[in-house]
Scaffold this active site. Sequence first.
Site: not given
Length: 348
Positions: A253, A138
């Site tokens: 993130h 990710c």
Amino acid sequence: MPYTPHDPRAPRIALVGATGAVGETLIRLIEDRAFRYREIHLLASPRSSGRTLHVDGVAHPVSPVDTFDFADADLAFFSAGTDVSRKWAPEAAARGALVIDNTNAFRMDPRTPLVVPQVNVDLLARRPASGIVANPNCSTIPLVRLLRPVEDRWGLRKVVVSTYQAASGRGHSGTAELREATRAALADPADAGPQAQFRPTLAFNVVPFIDELLDSGFTMEEQKMLQESRKILDLPHLDVTTTCVRVPVLNSHSEAAWVECDDSVDRAELVARLGALPEVTVHDREVPGAFPTPRTVTEADHVHVGRVRVSPHDPRGFWLWVVADNLRIGAALNALQIAEELVARGTL
């Protein structure tokens, strides 16, 4: 309408890990992007099966993966964890399904392409020898999407990254634990709350440790970013070093990336090149110093960039601040864009 039962060109889909955070996000994206399919089979581990989920308004039972015949699927998404993928993805491929795997199980397998469609889509021109296409980590996905045009224009020498990774990287259980631990700490600062997913507690804390510790002193999460970036960019000697940090954010993130190039970089040209990339928003194009944050970004399917700073002491180096939705950009969306390309190219 994406559900096209009488169109033989539309694939039959199996979605393993349908009840997880990435699986549920993938279902929403299939609906939002009107991905065409003939059938959809929702699967999970035996302990997570038995529920009913809706796709395009139709109720579908979630069945145990170990009872499903993958000969009934043309395309299989796996998002149920590395152990499940190692056991069942090769079985699915052997039964004729083309697998898109969202775990670390096959990313470094030389027979398995590791694909970010905006970077190395040509790898989808033919069916892989393993029958599996790997979805990257990710934090790797948004980074390599930005590094590709930098390598093409100025050449890459070194990348130093600090990640700030949200609780949703641990799925539903991660966000639930952060909420519960935060409530506990607000009631009693001495109460660390639950620590099943994050140790020490993530509430009002940052934890510079994700995944398992390796003999090198780096963690597996940090090793993944090195290996995967090299493979995706086809730069086997690229110097990438990372510190991966878990932060008390529910989703999305962030990354601070220092990039060193072979040639001097002009900031205006760098901003223009990044801003021209598909599904990338550069926040300080008109207002230098502007930046995205996990709470303030509004376009979940874009990589968001800010704080673009070329070093005044050595213009071969520059900083980027990057924010991306880890469940969408970093997982489900990349997987679905792979599937869209496979269908468009007739690779299935």
